[in-house]
Structures are given as structure tokens and as C-alpha cells.
Design a protein around this motif. Structure first.
Motif, PDB file in Angstrom:
ATOM      1  N   ALA A 124      55.879  23.710  45.228  1.00 22.93           N
ATOM      2  CA  ALA A 124      55.785  22.366  44.655  1.00 22.93           C
ATOM      3  C   ALA A 124      54.963  21.441  45.546  1.00 22.93           C
ATOM      4  O   ALA A 124      54.115  20.675  45.050  1.00 22.93           O
ATOM      5  N   GLN A 181      55.193  12.408  35.732  1.00 24.74           N
ATOM      6  CA  GLN A 181      55.695  13.435  36.630  1.00 24.74           C
ATOM      7  C   GLN A 181      56.660  14.381  35.918  1.00 24.74           C
ATOM      8  O   GLN A 181      57.192  14.073  34.852  1.00 24.74           O
ATOM      9  N   MET A 207      54.681  17.093  40.582  1.00 22.59           N
ATOM     10  CA  MET A 207      56.127  17.253  40.778  1.00 22.59           C
ATOM     11  C   MET A 207      56.647  16.077  41.603  1.00 22.59           C
ATOM     12  O   MET A 207      56.186  15.828  42.715  1.00 22.59           O
ATOM     13  N   TRP A 253      60.242  16.396  36.965  1.00 18.98           N
ATOM     14  CA  TRP A 253      61.304  16.563  37.951  1.00 18.98           C
ATOM     15  C   TRP A 253      62.105  17.799  37.564  1.00 18.98           C
ATOM     16  O   TRP A 253      62.514  17.944  36.403  1.00 18.98           O
ATOM     17  N   ARG A 268      54.349  22.073  31.732  1.00 19.57           N
ATOM     18  CA  ARG A 268      53.364  21.110  32.238  1.00 19.57           C
ATOM     19  C   ARG A 268      52.055  21.217  31.452  1.00 19.57           C
ATOM     20  O   ARG A 268      51.407  20.208  31.159  1.00 19.57           O
ATOM     21  N   TRP A 297      51.730  21.613  43.159  1.00 14.60           N
ATOM     22  CA  TRP A 297      52.113  20.795  42.022  1.00 14.60           C
ATOM     23  C   TRP A 297      52.136  19.300  42.386  1.00 14.60           C
ATOM     24  O   TRP A 297      53.199  18.717  42.643  1.00 14.60           O
TER      25      TRP A 297
END
Length: 532
Positions: free
Chosen positions: A479, A436, A486, A438, A424, A483
């Protein structure tokens, strides 16, 4: 005697008189003829009648045979104007041939000056008039006169084009309503597996998950060009969609005809891959919501023996364009990289280094060919909150590696769940933060309780079923809380242990959250109860 003498004198005088009289008469006749033939040195006027009425002794200079418009003789002195009185004046200063009366043979008069001839309109039957030259009449411009052409501006020097800049990001954040939950599932592709598929999708709904991920092997789907094996994948994709789930399809393994040097690798014929993806996206439009282009392409075994960014770039570009051409709403994912610290293209390339190289390739053009970055974070036996080097795992080792106790699956960031944060960081670094991430594969492997530990996956013996459940729950919690980038998380895996073709010695077996008899392991019960 005097008379006699006188008589001769009288006769002589008479003879002289006769001689001079005859001479005078002769000279008079000669002068008259000369004037009629040559004219005089001054000006004479000749009246021109009909063509047959040529005047006796008429003179016609060749210089006077003028055109109907202004003309110039050889000496430059002859002009003519035809007006209403049909009068023309000819002037010449050169020796010309003269035609005698009656159309006789031209003769030449040496040193004669051609007379000026004035033609007067005839009273007899005229010759047909020569067309009159009418002076041009000025035409006034109309209201719609065409404006004069504006001359083009003077040419300027051609500027040197600037260095190409990647186009602005066409991808916006997907804005999914919260975190999406999914399973990697095994589904049967034949009619005899209908019961198996129904049971599988029932478990997906029981867990409260809304997505499933399946894999499509291109070599199986299209064994020869244009020969599509649709029945198998119609069954698999249909079972997932009819079971109420959104579908993500991972496309892998090129057929030999599209990658003759390395069958099963990335395609050498990327145009063929594009055609296949176009066909797939059109056929399953509205059923398949997302397409992941390849799987762990930083592993040599997944790409034909040697890892390189360029072949994957071309594959992704072809796949992305093909999908978007027929199903613009479908999501295209960059294939998830396997976590590794190696940098040997013959084996594997560090996932973070590979991603950074991909973004640098062709000045970052590749960012335009995927909507979402797929990732496969590490785990081994390390809890999800551990990291390297700040907060490493215990380094515990199974009996096989007892000599390395305290150092197993510990000394590298690729052994940890939070490894995805490093990927990231690369996205943020290059300005691709709007997209995003995944996790299309993540989980913990637990083979305690008498299950074998496959080679390379011996860490499964270090994680109990209870720990497996705990770690999975914590991963989802991280997450959700930490995040915001995410978008979805696909647990590896739901039901491979319950698949008849998968034996306990298979590495996929102990990752399952279902047992071989379809009973729920603790991890399944935990995620079933987890708020979503």
C-alpha cells in the motif's frame, strides 16, 4: 227723389267703409298675438334676466337647455360654449314644445322652425353660473419621469431539457499525511468493562496505530423510534476517543420497526435511518471522525435475504446527507464489500460487479454520497503478492478438502489481497479516481497450534503465526509503495481472542494479533516494529 235715391247709396258706402275698417282693425290685433306666441320664421333675440323676469311672451326651446360642456342634440346640431360673456348659441331643426309666457302649458306649433336663440349675459341678478369647463393644461414631465414600459420579447419555444448529468464531484482527495493505520477492536459497552477498554486502547498505542474501528448495531442503539440507547455507545466511543485514537464507526442492522419485512437488514424506512444518523453525527461530532454506512452489503445475509443495489443506494444517500448536515468534516464511507465470485442475489453478488452496477445506477448519482470507498480484500491462505490468474497461490487444501488438493482458494480473483485493485479500476473507469480507498477490514487467519478451524474458514490451518506476521507486513508495504490512493488500513483484528465472550471456535478468534491471555502474537510484534 234723387236725394232719396242717393241716400241709400251713401248709407251703403258708409256701411262698407265701417265693415272694412272693422275688418282691418280685427286682422291687425290677430297678427300681433300670433307673433308673440310663435315668433317668426327668422331670428329673434330674447334677453334673459332673473329667474322671475321671464320676458313677456318669452320663448325657451328645450333644445337650448344645454349642459356646461359641448353637447349634441338628438339631431346632432346643438352645441354650447360658456365663455366670459356667457353667450350660448343653440341650433335645432326638429319640432319642439314651446312654453308660453307666464309658464303656461306647452303647446305645439306644427311645422314651426325653432328659432336660433342667443343668450346674452343678464344685468339683473344672475343665475348661479354653471361650472366652467377649463381646457386641460399640459403638465410638463418631471426629471424622474417613469420610462415607458418595454414590451417583453416575443416568447420563444421552450427547449427540451437535456438528459440530467450527475453534478460534478464534490469530494476531493482527503490528502491524509501518509497512510493511516488502524485496528478493528472490541470494546465493552458497560461500566464493568472499563479495565478491558483501558487495556485494549493501551495495545493500540503500543502498536503505534492511530485509528480504531467499532461497529454500532442500529437495532441495539434504537430499539424503538426515538428511544436511543446512548449509554452503551457513549462508553465504547468514549473509551476509544479518550484512549487517543480516531474513531471509525460502522453502522449496521436495522431494527424491526425500520425494516419490518427483514429485521436486521437494510432499512425499509430510510428517512428513519437518516434521522438516526443525524442524531449520531451530532452527538459524536468531534469524537467520531468517520462513518461507514453498512457492511458487506453484497452479502444476502447483511441486507435481508436478497442483494440489490437500489436499497443500499437509498440507505447511503440518507446517511450521507444526515451526517454532512450536522458534521461536515466527518468522513462518510461506502460500506466495504466482501470479496466473492458468486453472482446469486439470494446468496452474494460479485463485489466488482456490484460496485460497477452501483456507479451505473441513476446515471452515477451515488458517487455524490460517499467520501471514501471502503473495501475488504480477500486473502484466504494466499500471500499478498499473489493474483489470479497471473500469479495464483498454491491451491493447498486442509485435510477436510484433500480431494481438491492444488485447487483450494485459488481459482478466482476474490481469494487474493490484490482484489482491491479491481475495485479501484472501476473507480478510475467511471471517473471517481480522486477518492481514496480505505481497507476497513483485512488480514490473515491463523489457527495453527491446536486451534479449531471454523466451518468456512478452514484455510486458517494453512497459515502459521509467522506467515500471518509476514503477510501483514507485506500488505502494508504494498500500500505504501504502490497504492497512492490508499488512505487507511484497518487490520482485522486486534483483540477478539482476548474478549471473554469469544471462544476459540469463533471465526473471529484466529484473526487476532493478540492471544486470549493478552500476549502478543508474532504479527503484533511485527507491526509494532514496523516503520509508520
Amino acid at each position: 227723389m234723387r236725394r232719396l235715391l242717393t241716400l241709400p247709396y251713401i248709407i251703403l258706402a258708409v256701411a262698407i267703409l265701417i265693415f272694412f275698417g272693422a275688418s282691418a282693425f280685427f286682422l291687425s290685433e290677430r297678427n300681433t298675438g300670433t307673433r308673440n306666441e310663435a315668433g317668426s320664421a327668422s331670428t329673434s333675440t330674447v334677453t334673459v334676466g332673473s329667474a322671475a323676469a321671464t320676458p313677456s311672451g318669452g320663448v325657451a326651446s328645450r333644445a337650448a337647455a344645454l349642459p356646461s360642456s359641448s353637447a349634441t342634440t338628438a339631431s346632432g346640431g346643438a352645441t354650447a360654449t360658456r365663455g366670459g360673456s356667457a353667450v350660448a348659441t343653440a341650433v335645432a331643426s326638429r319640432t319642439v314644445g314651446v312654453v308660453g309666457a307666464g309658464g303656461g302649458t306647452p303647446s305645439t306649433v306644427a311645422n314651426a322652425i325653432v328659432p336660433t336663440v342667443v343668450f346674452v349675459s343678464p344685468t339683473a341678478t344672475p343665475l348661479p353660473p354653471t361650472p366652467t369647463a377649463i381646457p386641460p393644461t399640459a403638465i410638463p414631465p418631471t426629471a424622474t419621469a417613469i420610462p415607458p414600459t418595454v414590451p417583453p420579447p416575443p416568447p420563444t419555444a421552450t427547449p427540451i431539457p437535456p438528459t440530467p448529468v450527475p453534478p460534478p464531484l464534490a469530494i476531493r482527495p482527503l490528502g491524509t499525511d501518509g497512510l493511516a493505520y488502524g485496528f478493528n477492536v472490541f470494546l465493552a459497552g458497560n461500566s464493568g468493562g472499563a479495565g478491558f477498554n483501558t487495556r485494549t486502547m493501551g495495545k493500540v498505542r503500543e502498536a503505534g496505530f492511530g485509528w480504531v474501528r467499532v461497529q454500532l448495531q442500529w437495532s441495539e442503539f434504537e430499539p424503538s423510534p426515538g428511544n436511543y440507547n446512548t449509554a452503551v455507545y457513549d462508553t465504547i466511543i468514549g473509551a476509544a476517543s479518550n484512549g487517543g485514537a480516531n474513531v471509525l464507526v460502522s453502522v449496521v442492522k436495522a431494527p424491526a420497526w425500520a425494516s419490518p419485512s427483514h429485521p436486521g437488514a437494510l432499512p425499509e424506512n430510510t428517512a428513519a435511518f437518516g434521522r438516526t444518523m443525524r442524531y449520531l453525527a451530532a452527538r459524536y461530532s468531534g469524537t467520531v471522525g468517520a462513518w461507514e454506512i453498512w457492511n458487506e452489503q453484497n452479502l444476502a445475509g447483511e441486507v435481508g435475504g436478497r442483494v440489490a443495489v437500489a436499497p443500499y443506494f437509498e440507505t447511503l444517500k440518507a446517511g450521507y446527507g444526515a451526517v454532512k448536515a450536522v458534521d461536515p468534516n466527518a468522513i462518510v464511507l461506502f460500506g466495504g464489500l466482501t470479496p466473492t465470485g458468486l453472482n446469486d442475489p439470494a446468496v452474494a453478488v460479485n463485489d466488482v460487479a456490484y460496485l460497477r452496477e452501483f456507479y451505473a445506477y441513476r446515471d452515477g448519482e451515488g458517487r455524490n454520497y460517499f467520501d471514501v470507498l471502503a473495501a475488504h480484500p480477500g486473502s484466504a491462505a494466499n500471500p499478498p503478492d499473489t493474483t489470479f490468474p497471473e500469479n495464483p497461490g498454491s491451491g493447498a487444501c486442509p485435510p477436510k478438502y484433500a480431494a481438491q488438493a492444488g485447487n483450494c482458494w485459488k481459482n478466482g480473483p476474490d481469494f487474493y489481497f490484490r482484489r482491491v485493485e479491481d475495485q479501484r479500476a472501476v473507480m478510475v473507469e467511471v471517473g471517481d479516481a480522486p477518492k481514496q480507498v480505505w481497507l476497513t477490514e483485512f488480514g490473515w487467519d491463523s489457527c495453527q497450534g491446536g486451534l479449531p478451524a471454523p466451518n468456512g474458514y478452514e484455510y486458517c490451518a494453512l497459515t502459521s503465526e509467522a506467515q500471518q506476521a509476514q503477510y501483514i507486513l507485506r500488505a502494508f508495504a504494498i500500500a505504501r509503495a504502490e497504492w497512492p490512493w490508499m488512505g487507511a488500513m484497518f487490520l482485522w483484528n486486534l483483540n477478539y481472542a482476548a474478549t471473554p465472550s469469544i471462544q476459540p471456535s469463533d471465526e473471529k478468534y484466529a484473526w487476532s494479533v493478540l492471544r486470549g491471555d493478552w500476549s502478543n502474537r508474532p504479527a503484533f510484534e511485527a507491526i509494532k516494529a514496523m516503520p509508520k
